[in-house]
Design a protein around this motif. Sequence first.
Motif, PDB file in Angstrom:
ATOM      1  N   ASP A 116      43.229  32.737  52.188  1.00 44.15           N
ATOM      2  CA  ASP A 116      43.008  31.916  53.387  1.00 44.15           C
ATOM      3  C   ASP A 116      41.574  31.397  53.422  1.00 44.15           C
ATOM      4  OD1 ASP A 116      45.620  32.314  54.209  1.00 44.15           O
ATOM      5  OD2 ASP A 116      45.098  33.781  55.768  1.00 44.15           O
ATOM      6  N   ARG A 117      40.624  32.265  53.113  1.00 43.04           N
ATOM      7  CA  ARG A 117      39.214  31.872  53.112  1.00 43.04           C
ATOM      8  C   ARG A 117      38.944  30.826  52.034  1.00 43.04           C
ATOM      9  NH1 ARG A 117      33.930  33.386  54.998  1.00 43.04           N
ATOM     10  NH2 ARG A 117      32.697  31.755  54.018  1.00 43.04           N
ATOM     11  N   LEU A 118      39.492  31.026  50.834  1.00 45.83           N
ATOM     12  CA  LEU A 118      39.301  30.057  49.752  1.00 45.83           C
ATOM     13  C   LEU A 118      39.877  28.701  50.128  1.00 45.83           C
ATOM     14  CD1 LEU A 118      40.106  32.373  46.710  1.00 45.83           C
ATOM     15  CD2 LEU A 118      37.863  31.437  47.330  1.00 45.83           C
ATOM     16  N   ARG A 119      41.077  28.683  50.701  1.00 41.65           N
ATOM     17  CA  ARG A 119      41.683  27.417  51.139  1.00 41.65           C
ATOM     18  C   ARG A 119      40.837  26.738  52.201  1.00 41.65           C
ATOM     19  NH1 ARG A 119      47.548  29.913  51.302  1.00 41.65           N
ATOM     20  NH2 ARG A 119      48.354  29.152  49.321  1.00 41.65           N
ATOM     21  N   ALA A 120      40.359  27.512  53.170  1.00 39.01           N
ATOM     22  CA  ALA A 120      39.527  26.954  54.246  1.00 39.01           C
ATOM     23  C   ALA A 120      38.249  26.334  53.682  1.00 39.01           C
ATOM     24  CB  ALA A 120      39.184  28.034  55.268  1.00 39.01           C
ATOM     25  N   ASP A 121      37.783  26.872  52.560  1.00 40.38           N
ATOM     26  CA  ASP A 121      36.580  26.345  51.927  1.00 40.38           C
ATOM     27  C   ASP A 121      36.891  25.225  50.936  1.00 40.38           C
ATOM     28  OD1 ASP A 121      34.896  27.977  53.378  1.00 40.38           O
ATOM     29  OD2 ASP A 121      34.892  29.572  51.870  1.00 40.38           O
ATOM     30  N   GLY A 122      38.170  24.791  50.873  1.00 38.41           N
ATOM     31  CA  GLY A 122      38.541  23.650  50.058  1.00 38.41           C
ATOM     32  C   GLY A 122      39.047  23.950  48.660  1.00 38.41           C
ATOM     33  N   ALA A 123      39.224  25.208  48.314  1.00 39.59           N
ATOM     34  CA  ALA A 123      39.705  25.544  46.967  1.00 39.59           C
ATOM     35  C   ALA A 123      41.192  25.221  46.843  1.00 39.59           C
ATOM     36  CB  ALA A 123      39.469  27.021  46.668  1.00 39.59           C
ATOM     37  N   ASP A 124      41.592  24.754  45.673  1.00 38.00           N
ATOM     38  CA  ASP A 124      43.012  24.521  45.418  1.00 38.00           C
ATOM     39  C   ASP A 124      43.538  25.435  44.315  1.00 38.00           C
ATOM     40  OD1 ASP A 124      41.774  23.354  43.250  1.00 38.00           O
ATOM     41  OD2 ASP A 124      42.591  21.357  43.587  1.00 38.00           O
ATOM     42  N   ALA A 125      42.661  26.330  43.823  1.00 37.61           N
ATOM     43  CA  ALA A 125      43.053  27.315  42.811  1.00 37.61           C
ATOM     44  C   ALA A 125      42.137  28.524  42.973  1.00 37.61           C
ATOM     45  CB  ALA A 125      42.913  26.738  41.402  1.00 37.61           C
ATOM     46  N   VAL A 126      42.564  29.640  42.400  1.00 31.98           N
ATOM     47  CA  VAL A 126      41.759  30.860  42.413  1.00 31.98           C
ATOM     48  C   VAL A 126      41.785  31.471  41.022  1.00 31.98           C
ATOM     49  CG1 VAL A 126      43.698  32.302  43.179  1.00 31.98           C
ATOM     50  CG2 VAL A 126      41.356  33.102  43.538  1.00 31.98           C
ATOM     51  N   VAL A 127      40.629  32.007  40.608  1.00 29.99           N
ATOM     52  CA  VAL A 127      40.550  32.759  39.357  1.00 29.99           C
ATOM     53  C   VAL A 127      39.966  34.134  39.661  1.00 29.99           C
ATOM     54  CG1 VAL A 127      40.305  30.711  37.909  1.00 29.99           C
ATOM     55  CG2 VAL A 127      38.267  31.914  38.692  1.00 29.99           C
ATOM     56  N   THR A 128      40.345  35.104  38.848  1.00 33.84           N
ATOM     57  CA  THR A 128      39.794  36.451  38.934  1.00 33.84           C
ATOM     58  C   THR A 128      39.857  37.064  37.543  1.00 33.84           C
ATOM     59  OG1 THR A 128      39.795  38.486  40.247  1.00 33.84           O
ATOM     60  CG2 THR A 128      41.957  37.649  39.543  1.00 33.84           C
ATOM     61  N   TRP A 129      39.237  38.217  37.373  1.00 29.83           N
ATOM     62  CA  TRP A 129      39.193  38.894  36.082  1.00 29.83           C
ATOM     63  C   TRP A 129      39.800  40.283  36.212  1.00 29.83           C
ATOM     64  CZ3 TRP A 129      37.679  36.363  31.729  1.00 29.83           C
ATOM     65  CH2 TRP A 129      37.053  35.125  31.908  1.00 29.83           C
ATOM     66  N   VAL A 130      40.565  40.688  35.202  1.00 30.63           N
ATOM     67  CA  VAL A 130      41.265  41.972  35.212  1.00 30.63           C
ATOM     68  C   VAL A 130      40.886  42.761  33.961  1.00 30.63           C
ATOM     69  CG1 VAL A 130      43.538  43.079  35.216  1.00 30.63           C
ATOM     70  CG2 VAL A 130      43.198  40.926  36.454  1.00 30.63           C
ATOM     71  N   LEU A 131      40.465  44.011  34.176  1.00 33.05           N
ATOM     72  CA  LEU A 131      40.133  44.885  33.046  1.00 33.05           C
ATOM     73  C   LEU A 131      41.357  45.111  32.165  1.00 33.05           C
ATOM     74  CD1 LEU A 131      37.973  47.674  34.711  1.00 33.05           C
ATOM     75  CD2 LEU A 131      37.236  46.138  32.878  1.00 33.05           C
ATOM     76  N   ASP A 132      41.140  45.067  30.865  1.00 35.12           N
ATOM     77  CA  ASP A 132      42.201  45.354  29.906  1.00 35.12           C
ATOM     78  C   ASP A 132      42.781  46.740  30.195  1.00 35.12           C
ATOM     79  OD1 ASP A 132      43.711  44.610  27.628  1.00 35.12           O
ATOM     80  OD2 ASP A 132      42.455  45.883  26.361  1.00 35.12           O
ATOM     81  N   GLY A 133      44.097  46.822  30.292  1.00 33.89           N
ATOM     82  CA  GLY A 133      44.760  48.097  30.525  1.00 33.89           C
ATOM     83  C   GLY A 133      44.975  48.452  31.979  1.00 33.89           C
ATOM     84  N   ASP A 134      44.506  47.621  32.904  1.00 31.24           N
ATOM     85  CA  ASP A 134      44.701  47.909  34.331  1.00 31.24           C
ATOM     86  C   ASP A 134      46.072  47.381  34.755  1.00 31.24           C
ATOM     87  OD1 ASP A 134      44.585  48.356  37.050  1.00 31.24           O
ATOM     88  OD2 ASP A 134      42.546  47.579  37.281  1.00 31.24           O
ATOM     89  N   GLU A 135      47.104  48.121  34.371  1.00 27.04           N
ATOM     90  CA  GLU A 135      48.478  47.683  34.602  1.00 27.04           C
ATOM     91  C   GLU A 135      48.823  47.585  36.081  1.00 27.04           C
ATOM     92  OE1 GLU A 135      50.943  50.294  32.294  1.00 27.04           O
ATOM     93  OE2 GLU A 135      50.017  49.644  30.411  1.00 27.04           O
ATOM     94  N   ALA A 136      48.274  48.472  36.905  1.00 28.15           N
ATOM     95  CA  ALA A 136      48.558  48.415  38.346  1.00 28.15           C
ATOM     96  C   ALA A 136      48.022  47.109  38.941  1.00 28.15           C
ATOM     97  CB  ALA A 136      47.944  49.616  39.064  1.00 28.15           C
ATOM     98  N   ARG A 137      46.806  46.706  38.563  1.00 27.88           N
ATOM     99  CA  ARG A 137      46.240  45.453  39.073  1.00 27.88           C
ATOM    100  C   ARG A 137      47.037  44.264  38.542  1.00 27.88           C
ATOM    101  NH1 ARG A 137      41.392  44.663  41.614  1.00 27.88           N
ATOM    102  NH2 ARG A 137      40.832  46.766  40.965  1.00 27.88           N
ATOM    103  N   GLU A 138      47.437  44.330  37.275  1.00 29.56           N
ATOM    104  CA  GLU A 138      48.241  43.249  36.712  1.00 29.56           C
ATOM    105  C   GLU A 138      49.556  43.091  37.475  1.00 29.56           C
ATOM    106  OE1 GLU A 138      48.708  44.063  32.552  1.00 29.56           O
ATOM    107  OE2 GLU A 138      46.651  43.451  32.088  1.00 29.56           O
ATOM    108  N   ARG A 139      50.218  44.212  37.789  1.00 29.72           N
ATOM    109  CA  ARG A 139      51.468  44.143  38.563  1.00 29.72           C
ATOM    110  C   ARG A 139      51.216  43.544  39.936  1.00 29.72           C
ATOM    111  NH1 ARG A 139      52.379  49.005  36.280  1.00 29.72           N
ATOM    112  NH2 ARG A 139      51.618  50.135  38.101  1.00 29.72           N
TER     113      ARG A 139
END
Length: 176
Positions: A116-139
């Motif tokens: 919601d905050r990203l959209r309010a600030d005008g973003a139309d996409a989001v990126v993030t980084w995930v540690l290799d092997g963090d299956e719970a975060r990937e799910r």
Amino acid sequence: MALFTSADGVSADVSVRPAVPGDEDAVTRVQTAAWRVAPALGDAVVDLVDADAVRARWAQAVTAPPGPGFAVLVALAGPAVVGFTAVAPGQLLALEVDPAHRRRGHGSRLLSAAVDRLRADGADAVVTWVLDGDEARERFLGQSGLGPDGPERALAVGLEADGVRSVVEHRWSALL
């Protein structure tokens, strides 16, 4: 603030709000606890972290963000901070929930508030980084509509007997 009832019939007030001065202690505690259970990190790496420096950086992020579109949000269970997220223009920089409070919807509420905050600030996409092997975060991210988009990076995370150890992070993204 929303009222939710858990499977055992216990009701709790839960919400997400912008971080305020003083939240940096709880944010640091949550981040440290989450890092301790992260598959690629653990106690040995977290023991090397300067908690006072981390706390000072969170205090600065809350009170003097580096520019428009930067924000720290916290998840609450009653009055207690149990999670946080940090955003920058188009980016989810961090999203952590205290391991003792996971699987209660705090992560989903934080991600929703971050989007919601990203959209309010005008973003139309989001990126993030995930540690290799963090299956719970990937799910979690996959169920939320994000997916890996190719780039990866290696980060130095601590000293081993023969030098610096690194971990790999994979970039995930989604259109908003």
